[in-house]
Design an enzyme around this catalytic site. Sequence first.
Site, PDB file in Angstrom:
ATOM      1  N   ASN A  26       0.796  -1.402  -0.132  1.00  0.00           N
ATOM      2  CA  ASN A  26       0.119   0.031  -0.074  1.00  0.00           C
ATOM      3  C   ASN A  26       0.817   1.013  -0.042  1.00  0.00           C
ATOM      4  O   ASN A  26       1.288   1.908   1.020  1.00  0.00           O
ATOM      5  CB  ASN A  26      -0.718  -0.045   1.357  1.00  0.00           C
ATOM      6  CG  ASN A  26      -1.920  -1.224   1.166  1.00  0.00           C
ATOM      7  OD1 ASN A  26      -2.721  -0.997   0.263  1.00  0.00           O
ATOM      8  ND2 ASN A  26      -1.583  -2.032   1.765  1.00  0.00           N
ATOM      9  N   GLU A  27       1.074   1.773  -1.235  1.00  0.00           N
ATOM     10  CA  GLU A  27       1.997   2.977  -1.269  1.00  0.00           C
ATOM     11  C   GLU A  27       1.319   4.147  -0.880  1.00  0.00           C
ATOM     12  O   GLU A  27       0.207   4.189  -0.655  1.00  0.00           O
ATOM     13  CB  GLU A  27       2.471   3.008  -3.057  1.00  0.00           C
ATOM     14  CG  GLU A  27       2.962   1.761  -3.369  1.00  0.00           C
ATOM     15  CD  GLU A  27       4.500   1.410  -2.584  1.00  0.00           C
ATOM     16  OE1 GLU A  27       4.929   2.229  -1.659  1.00  0.00           O
ATOM     17  OE2 GLU A  27       5.487   0.824  -3.219  1.00  0.00           O
ATOM     18  N   PRO A  28       2.196   5.284  -0.679  1.00  0.00           N
ATOM     19  CA  PRO A  28       1.692   6.567  -0.279  1.00  0.00           C
ATOM     20  C   PRO A  28       0.376   6.861  -1.187  1.00  0.00           C
ATOM     21  O   PRO A  28       0.419   6.656  -2.547  1.00  0.00           O
ATOM     22  CB  PRO A  28       2.935   7.513  -0.650  1.00  0.00           C
ATOM     23  CG  PRO A  28       4.145   6.479  -0.287  1.00  0.00           C
ATOM     24  CD  PRO A  28       3.462   5.226  -0.781  1.00  0.00           C
TER      25      PRO A  28
END
Length: 617
Positions: A169-171
């Site tokens: 879950n990236e920025p």
Amino acid sequence: MNPPLYAEALPFPLETSRWERIPLVIYREPRTAARQVAAEIAGLIRAREGEGRFAVLGLATGSTPIFIYQELVRLHREEGLSFANVITFNLDEYYPMSPEQAQSYHHFMRQHLFDHVDLDPKRAHLPDGSRPRTEAARVCAAYEELIQRAGGIDLQLLGIGRTGHIGFNEPGSSRRSGTRFIHLDRVTRQDAMKDFQDEQAVPRTAITMGVRTILAARRIVLMAFGEHKAAIVQRTVEGEISPEVPATFLQDHENCLMVIDEAAAAELTRQRTPWVVGPLEEMGLAWNDAMVRRAVTWLACETSKAVLKLTDEDYNSHSLQDLLAEGGNAYELNLRVFRQLQNTITGWPGGKPNAREQPRTLRASSAAVFPKTIVVFSPHPGDGVRAIGGTLTRLAQQGHAVHLVYQVSGSNQVRDEVVERYIDVLEHMRMNPTANCDPARVRAAIRRGEARVAARVCGILPERLHFLNLPFYDAATEGHRRWSDEDVDLTARLLAEIQPHQIYAAGDLADPHGTHRQCHEILTAALAQGAREPWFTQCEAWLYRGLWMAWPIHEVDMAVPLSPVEVECKRRAVAQHESQKDIAGSPSEDWAYAAGRQFDALGLSDYEAVETFHRWT
Ligand code: F6R
């Protein structure tokens, strides 16, 4: 009775909830931390077994959980821990990626856990990265459904990426996100490069459990080890909740624990500026020289003032009243720290021949020896010149016998295009039959060649270059193989042969499975073997930090200033390592340059660049 969980954590007696929004425990060593996490998992599995139920585990990959899996395998083999009642769900998988590929998380889990315990393969779930893109949404929905059907996750293990990702879950990830297809951040792809031969080979996409999926776990344990995680750990624990740092969503979870080592804790308020948290003595700390230096250089930084310009008011308004009371007044404290910093600076790191006054950085016994035999350890072939090329050049120019020891071949960091180019040249010239143009050997040869030229630029004689080729380093799985006695023996034998007066080595505490940290551990073990030799008792050892950062100013014991000409020479040496994936920007030069600016800002001297060292005791 079983020992209490997380018992061996470093004690901290004061209340930290004003800063820290996630409960955490800190360990000196990642291995000890991992043993505690494994004990919690084992406890859960056994409790569920007693109830005749399944334990549902959420698992992570990457270098962080490797020690945990090793410990779980040990518990299975030696203490009868059974995984027969376990169901697992992994966080993520690259896309596209077939489960058979060496870099797949399927492969990772088999290699580190599944193949060594009695877990039923049908109960081990990972997102499938091998299905057509058009099926991705269905694959993700089915994964969520499987988790639901298993009754939800009892305990979710997490690592954390430098971007603050959990799972992938990236920025920008929403708190409400479920399992889905995602594009990987550039930083994440750079970090993944160690597992792939080339940047182009790192997948751009992945399938990951969502933030909501993770937060639904009944218990979450997030681990982070190594100084390269310190900044993101601080942001996660002490910063505002924000999708920009998805790990901050964990602040809302009611049963989350962070388990970290001292290196990863370094930026937390309690570690970085303990005087802000409370009186030092209540934390078992004291205003010794090192602490005073740390506080005063921090204060100078906070107030953007030179050390000698700090006032009583500056100390008072920055939680340093106790220090001020103890030190008398700002003037005395400033002067004391200024002199200490000044005494770290020397242009003669090996000592000054025939001089009445020797650099204060040297021990008296060492100052008299000239010329010195000096060994500089370089984990990968480029590290030595990139980190301390200026000091190397000085030592050689000042007449010392400088040996450069390359610890591993560094072959898996050679860009693919460079290998192709060399093979093409070799084949074309018919210097080698095609059979000898094995890319793995060509890679190692390229790095050797680059190292030789770079060393020559620094004035190191070719007969003083040593390529150790430590066996733990394996081109296909860098960072995932542990060192052994063989590595230590090779290193110890070389040291016994050279019998150095001074040693310079890399001392970064990044990823515990990474090459630099392992090289550091090997050297530590080899030095322990030499501890009774006569040469050892005379030998002085210095640590440079690594490639990516300088020592914090309060930990600098020796600072070697570089002139613009020396910086230029270092740049030329560094440029020889052109096959490197990450040569762009030459970070080592940047940090030496940044250290120069820092000395300047503190009111010391205005140098072009400064290479910094910490005494290794
Ligand atoms: C792995 C995963 C990632 C990693 C993170 C840290 O399944 O989901 O979030 O936990 O990238 O990786 P390492 O442990 O290699 O530093």
